[in-house]
Design a protein around this motif. Structure first.
Motif, short mmCIF file in Angstrom:
data_model
loop_
_atom_site.label_atom_id
_atom_site.label_comp_id
_atom_site.label_asym_id
_atom_site.label_seq_id
_atom_site.Cartn_x
_atom_site.Cartn_y
_atom_site.Cartn_z
N LYS A 1 0.83 -1.21 0.00
CA LYS A 1 0.00 0.00 0.00
C LYS A 1 0.87 1.26 0.00
O LYS A 1 0.59 2.21 -0.74
CB LYS A 1 -0.92 -0.01 1.20
N PHE A 2 1.93 1.26 0.82
CA PHE A 2 2.84 2.40 0.82
C PHE A 2 3.57 2.54 -0.51
O PHE A 2 3.79 3.65 -0.99
CB PHE A 2 3.85 2.29 1.96
N LEU A 3 3.94 1.42 -1.11
CA LEU A 3 4.61 1.47 -2.41
C LEU A 3 3.69 2.06 -3.48
O LEU A 3 4.14 2.79 -4.37
CB LEU A 3 5.09 0.09 -2.83
N ARG A 4 2.40 1.76 -3.40
CA ARG A 4 1.44 2.37 -4.34
C ARG A 4 1.38 3.88 -4.16
O ARG A 4 1.24 4.62 -5.14
CB ARG A 4 0.06 1.75 -4.16
N HIS A 5 1.48 4.34 -2.91
CA HIS A 5 1.49 5.78 -2.67
C HIS A 5 2.73 6.43 -3.28
O HIS A 5 2.65 7.52 -3.86
CB HIS A 5 1.41 6.09 -1.18
N TYR A 6 3.87 5.78 -3.15
CA TYR A 6 5.09 6.30 -3.77
C TYR A 6 4.95 6.27 -5.30
O TYR A 6 5.42 7.19 -5.98
CB TYR A 6 6.31 5.49 -3.34
N ASP A 7 4.32 5.24 -5.85
CA ASP A 7 4.10 5.18 -7.29
C ASP A 7 3.24 6.35 -7.77
O ASP A 7 3.53 6.97 -8.79
CB ASP A 7 3.41 3.87 -7.69
N LYS A 8 2.18 6.63 -7.02
CA LYS A 8 1.30 7.74 -7.40
C LYS A 8 2.02 9.08 -7.31
O LYS A 8 1.85 9.95 -8.17
CB LYS A 8 0.06 7.75 -6.52
N ALA A 9 2.82 9.25 -6.27
CA ALA A 9 3.58 10.51 -6.13
C ALA A 9 4.59 10.66 -7.26
O ALA A 9 4.76 11.75 -7.82
CB ALA A 9 4.30 10.54 -4.77
N ALA A 10 5.25 9.56 -7.62
CA ALA A 10 6.23 9.61 -8.71
C ALA A 10 5.55 9.91 -10.04
O ALA A 10 6.05 10.71 -10.84
CB ALA A 10 7.00 8.29 -8.79
N LEU A 11 4.41 9.28 -10.28
CA LEU A 11 3.68 9.55 -11.52
C LEU A 11 3.17 10.98 -11.57
O LEU A 11 3.20 11.63 -12.62
CB LEU A 11 2.53 8.55 -11.67
N GLY A 12 2.72 11.50 -10.43
CA GLY A 12 2.30 12.89 -10.37
C GLY A 12 3.43 13.84 -10.68
O GLY A 12 3.25 14.85 -11.39
N CYS A 13 4.61 13.55 -10.17
CA CYS A 13 5.79 14.36 -10.46
C CYS A 13 6.11 14.32 -11.95
O CYS A 13 6.36 15.36 -12.57
CB CYS A 13 6.96 13.86 -9.64
#
Length: 94
Positions: free
Chosen positions: A59-71
């Motif tokens: 779940k935390f890795l998905r949050h990092y994925d979303k933040a990276a994609l947003g960037c």
């Protein structure tokens, strides 16, 4: 090659701001992914919660994925805007 592709490459070569926006987007994406993986590499829970450690980590890795994609998408959106401005600036003289 098509004329629009030549035009795209010429503007991209002369537009340093667009190049930097693309580069920063890619570097930010990779950096956030690596940072998230590093932060969660030693993630462990003890006691009765140890069975759900993998679920929480994913779940935390998905949050990092979303933040990276947003960037990545925000920098590429900036690059498109800067590309359009530089296209107007470069072809205004003709």
């Amino acid at each position: 090659m098509k004329d629009w592709f030549n035009e795209f490459l010429v503007i991209l070569i002369y537009s340093k701001r667009t190049q930097w926006a693309i580069i920063l987007g890619v570097v930010g994406y990779i950096g956030i992914q690596v940072w998230g993986d590093y932060q969660l590499s030693n993630f462990e829970l003890s006691g009765p919660m140890s069975s759900i450690a993998d679920v929480i980590k994913q779940k935390f890795l998905r949050h990092y994925d979303k933040a990276a994609l947003g960037c990545l998408l925000s920098f590429w959106g900036t690059a498109i805007t800067l590309y359009k401005k530089d296209k107007k600036r470069l072809y205004r003289m003709y």
